[in-house]
Design a protein around this motif. Sequence first.
Motif, PDB file in Angstrom:
ATOM      1  N   ALA A 188      37.130  44.936  46.871  1.00 31.74           N
ATOM      2  CA  ALA A 188      37.475  43.526  46.705  1.00 31.74           C
ATOM      3  C   ALA A 188      37.656  43.115  45.242  1.00 31.74           C
ATOM      4  CB  ALA A 188      36.406  42.650  47.360  1.00 31.74           C
ATOM      5  N   VAL A 189      36.910  43.736  44.319  1.00 29.75           N
ATOM      6  CA  VAL A 189      37.030  43.307  42.918  1.00 29.75           C
ATOM      7  C   VAL A 189      38.460  43.439  42.393  1.00 29.75           C
ATOM      8  CG1 VAL A 189      36.346  43.865  40.557  1.00 29.75           C
ATOM      9  CG2 VAL A 189      34.598  43.493  42.280  1.00 29.75           C
ATOM     10  N   PRO A 190      39.106  44.606  42.555  1.00 24.64           N
ATOM     11  CA  PRO A 190      40.496  44.680  42.086  1.00 24.64           C
ATOM     12  C   PRO A 190      41.411  43.684  42.810  1.00 24.64           C
ATOM     13  CG  PRO A 190      39.671  46.856  42.693  1.00 24.64           C
ATOM     14  CD  PRO A 190      38.636  45.881  43.098  1.00 24.64           C
ATOM     15  N   ALA A 191      41.214  43.548  44.112  1.00 27.17           N
ATOM     16  CA  ALA A 191      42.073  42.632  44.865  1.00 27.17           C
ATOM     17  C   ALA A 191      41.893  41.200  44.375  1.00 27.17           C
ATOM     18  CB  ALA A 191      41.762  42.733  46.356  1.00 27.17           C
ATOM     19  N   ALA A 192      40.632  40.789  44.192  1.00 28.38           N
ATOM     20  CA  ALA A 192      40.371  39.424  43.739  1.00 28.38           C
ATOM     21  C   ALA A 192      40.869  39.239  42.307  1.00 28.38           C
ATOM     22  CB  ALA A 192      38.874  39.129  43.813  1.00 28.38           C
ATOM     23  N   TRP A 193      40.737  40.288  41.507  1.00 20.39           N
ATOM     24  CA  TRP A 193      41.260  40.209  40.137  1.00 20.39           C
ATOM     25  C   TRP A 193      42.749  39.926  40.161  1.00 20.39           C
ATOM     26  CZ3 TRP A 193      44.957  43.732  38.336  1.00 20.39           C
ATOM     27  CH2 TRP A 193      45.353  43.541  37.010  1.00 20.39           C
ATOM     28  N   SER A 194      43.474  40.696  40.985  1.00 16.32           N
ATOM     29  CA  SER A 194      44.923  40.536  40.990  1.00 16.32           C
ATOM     30  C   SER A 194      45.314  39.156  41.513  1.00 16.32           C
ATOM     31  CB  SER A 194      45.577  41.659  41.798  1.00 16.32           C
ATOM     32  OG  SER A 194      45.832  41.252  43.107  1.00 16.32           O
ATOM     33  N   MET A 195      44.573  38.641  42.481  1.00 16.66           N
ATOM     34  CA  MET A 195      44.913  37.318  43.015  1.00 16.66           C
ATOM     35  C   MET A 195      44.585  36.203  42.025  1.00 16.66           C
ATOM     36  SD  MET A 195      43.727  37.482  46.880  1.00 16.66           S
ATOM     37  CE  MET A 195      44.552  38.423  48.087  1.00 16.66           C
ATOM     38  N   TRP A 241      37.560  36.425  49.219  1.00 15.77           N
ATOM     39  CA  TRP A 241      37.696  34.983  49.037  1.00 15.77           C
ATOM     40  C   TRP A 241      36.660  34.454  48.037  1.00 15.77           C
ATOM     41  CZ3 TRP A 241      40.679  30.908  49.686  1.00 15.77           C
ATOM     42  CH2 TRP A 241      40.091  29.655  49.593  1.00 15.77           C
ATOM     43  N   MET A 242      35.418  34.871  48.208  1.00 15.62           N
ATOM     44  CA  MET A 242      34.377  34.371  47.313  1.00 15.62           C
ATOM     45  C   MET A 242      34.583  34.856  45.888  1.00 15.62           C
ATOM     46  SD  MET A 242      30.833  34.186  49.396  1.00 15.62           S
ATOM     47  CE  MET A 242      29.944  33.691  47.936  1.00 15.62           C
ATOM     48  N   LEU A 243      34.904  36.142  45.748  1.00 12.47           N
ATOM     49  CA  LEU A 243      35.129  36.663  44.399  1.00 12.47           C
ATOM     50  C   LEU A 243      36.310  35.947  43.747  1.00 12.47           C
ATOM     51  CD1 LEU A 243      34.589  40.508  44.760  1.00 12.47           C
ATOM     52  CD2 LEU A 243      33.103  38.834  43.677  1.00 12.47           C
ATOM     53  N   TYR A 244      37.326  35.690  44.552  1.00 14.25           N
ATOM     54  CA  TYR A 244      38.510  34.999  44.041  1.00 14.25           C
ATOM     55  C   TYR A 244      38.137  33.623  43.473  1.00 14.25           C
ATOM     56  CZ  TYR A 244      42.776  32.170  44.461  1.00 14.25           C
ATOM     57  OH  TYR A 244      43.800  31.306  44.238  1.00 14.25           O
ATOM     58  N   THR A 245      37.313  32.876  44.232  1.00 13.15           N
ATOM     59  CA  THR A 245      36.945  31.546  43.734  1.00 13.15           C
ATOM     60  C   THR A 245      36.098  31.652  42.463  1.00 13.15           C
ATOM     61  OG1 THR A 245      35.107  31.522  45.274  1.00 13.15           O
ATOM     62  CG2 THR A 245      37.053  30.285  45.917  1.00 13.15           C
ATOM     63  N   TYR A 246      35.258  32.679  42.369  1.00  6.30           N
ATOM     64  CA  TYR A 246      34.456  32.830  41.148  1.00  6.30           C
ATOM     65  C   TYR A 246      35.310  33.274  39.971  1.00  6.30           C
ATOM     66  CZ  TYR A 246      30.378  32.451  44.129  1.00  6.30           C
ATOM     67  OH  TYR A 246      29.445  32.002  45.013  1.00  6.30           O
ATOM     68  N   PHE A 247      36.203  34.222  40.233  1.00  5.94           N
ATOM     69  CA  PHE A 247      37.053  34.738  39.158  1.00  5.94           C
ATOM     70  C   PHE A 247      37.927  33.642  38.573  1.00  5.94           C
ATOM     71  CE2 PHE A 247      37.216  39.519  40.440  1.00  5.94           C
ATOM     72  CZ  PHE A 247      35.866  39.589  40.147  1.00  5.94           C
ATOM     73  N   ARG A 248      38.333  32.724  39.441  1.00  4.18           N
ATOM     74  CA  ARG A 248      39.244  31.683  38.947  1.00  4.18           C
ATOM     75  C   ARG A 248      38.587  30.760  37.936  1.00  4.18           C
ATOM     76  NH1 ARG A 248      42.943  28.440  42.849  1.00  4.18           N
ATOM     77  NH2 ARG A 248      40.875  27.665  43.355  1.00  4.18           N
ATOM     78  N   GLU A 249      37.242  30.743  37.957  1.00  7.86           N
ATOM     79  CA  GLU A 249      36.536  29.900  36.983  1.00  7.86           C
ATOM     80  C   GLU A 249      36.492  30.556  35.607  1.00  7.86           C
ATOM     81  OE1 GLU A 249      32.710  29.213  38.675  1.00  7.86           O
ATOM     82  OE2 GLU A 249      33.579  28.274  40.449  1.00  7.86           O
ATOM     83  N   ILE A 250      36.845  31.824  35.548  1.00  7.69           N
ATOM     84  CA  ILE A 250      36.808  32.522  34.264  1.00  7.69           C
ATOM     85  C   ILE A 250      38.156  32.356  33.578  1.00  7.69           C
ATOM     86  CG2 ILE A 250      36.681  34.796  33.186  1.00  7.69           C
ATOM     87  CD1 ILE A 250      34.778  35.540  35.521  1.00  7.69           C
ATOM     88  N   PRO A 251      38.152  31.891  32.327  1.00  8.22           N
ATOM     89  CA  PRO A 251      39.429  31.687  31.645  1.00  8.22           C
ATOM     90  C   PRO A 251      40.171  32.996  31.436  1.00  8.22           C
ATOM     91  CG  PRO A 251      37.548  31.105  30.233  1.00  8.22           C
ATOM     92  CD  PRO A 251      36.994  31.491  31.543  1.00  8.22           C
ATOM     93  N   GLY A 252      41.457  33.009  31.792  1.00 10.55           N
ATOM     94  CA  GLY A 252      42.265  34.217  31.661  1.00 10.55           C
ATOM     95  C   GLY A 252      42.429  34.672  30.220  1.00 10.55           C
TER      96      GLY A 252
END
Lengths: 296, 276
Positions: free
Chosen positions: B90-97, B157-168
Amino acid sequence: MAASRPRSLLRNLNAKIAAIPMILTALVVFTGGTIWTVAYSFTKSGLLPRWQFVGLDQYERLWDSRRWLVSIENLFIYGACMLVFSFVIGFVLAALMDQKIRFENTFRTIILYPFALSFIVTGLVWQWLLNPDLGIQSVVRGMGWESFTFDPLYNAQIAIYGVLIAGLWQGTGLIMVLMLAGLRGIDQDIWKAARVDGIPTWKTYVFIIIPMMRPIFITTLVLVASSIVKVYDLIVAQTGGGPGIATEMPAKYVYDYMFGGQNLGQGFAASTMMLLAVLIVVIPWAMLEFGGRKRG
Amino acid sequence: MARAVTTQRKAINTAIAWAIGLLIFFPILWTILTSFKTEAQAIADPPLFLNFDWTLENYAIVQDRSDYMRFLWNSVILAGGSTLLGIVIAVPAAWSMAFVPSKRTKDILLWMLSTKMLPAVGVLYPIYLLFIQLGLLDSRFGLVIVLMLINLPIIVWMLYTYFREIPGEILEAARMDGATLREEILYVLTPMAIPGIASTVLLNFILAWNEAFWTLNLTAVDAAPLTAFIASYSSPEGLFFAKLSAASTMAIAPILILGWFSQKQLVRGLTFGAVK
């Protein structure tokens, strides 16, 4: 610029590759499996899946089956009561907690504990608490109220409400915590403005706060609704579908026909009906949640 | 929120809230207490609360009779293994999303989440057939895969929502410094997302630990986890409540203890990330 271009292409490619395992598993397993099940629901499969097309036969038999009708009725009773009660109780508890109480974090953990337990444990514990000789009824009678009767699991008329109690116990904590998060997200000034205008507290909740919490309500609704359709473990552990067929549920019907009744086609047809029911819930939500955002 | 609340009012609210909390906790407490009673005391009328002879014999009997440790070990392997595997995928998938979204990202997420809402019975039989063909029935490996699959949408889904809070920009800076993609995800993104990953891991561990539908249907003996163990006690003729309580207590204790020491992650995880 020229140097960064291939690099960003590579990055995009990497991103695609990174998502492939997840997409493949979701696609192959869920979509593939579901299509397979739907296709075989039109066949005469008995003990083993056989590709012998019989049209809607399985569906006709399904809707003629009294057990299936009872299952559907139970699902509706359980589902409707679960939604109404868990939302009302959950919201009232959340509003209460929103007033600031001591040791809030601990309280939140305790109230979420039931949700962290498996349905199997919940089912067994409540099977026991609702046992007339051992549980709530015997305690109340022991305190002197001899005629007190509370034995939902032993009365086919109301057995489904016994299951409902266990379901509520397990699920309400989650709703409360979600609602609390929603309440906390509401701007302080709204409350001040309402107070200045002299609007009573309950009116502020009903006409201002709840409409503002629409997103969290929808999320909660989807979570609860999808768990209702799937209810299986709880029934198996708490009542085994009994007394008689009083607490049968669609998921159990499917399972029993697939593995116990040696009539796969029936099981497939029933699970296709469940699938349809879920789609009816999920599609409007998806349109609301995702369709709207795209435009905005 | 902090609408001016008087001290007195606060005390009353606290009392009410705790009364409710106690009421909700009571069934669990009762199960734990009963596990220390003898069978005769467990069904005593009127029920005994604290004034009984505490005994550990039920735990000894349960362990003796059904090799509790084997079920526990299976639960640990299934929940731990499926969580670990799920995170790795999931980490790579959430990263890419989250950081390289395409036009279809939203659609994929939605479709993925909706698979989680479909009734599991719809895919039970195909997977069952597959398991027979591959000889995976009643194997830990097969169940790890299945449990990972059914929870994968939630993990992503959860990782995606957390990752989105991190500035690119932070990831970009790492890239400018010459970090490869693997380093970028492993050494920059992952450490920053630890709180989110912890909640996700905890939620997924609990979901897999409690999963009964699949574990009951795809295991017999060898790979059966605690859910199957407790379910075997649910037969109506087996009215050994003290032993049943001991078994249940042993099954829920890891979750209760784990939850107590990670309350923040527990709340965050169990609410699917909706509570920050």
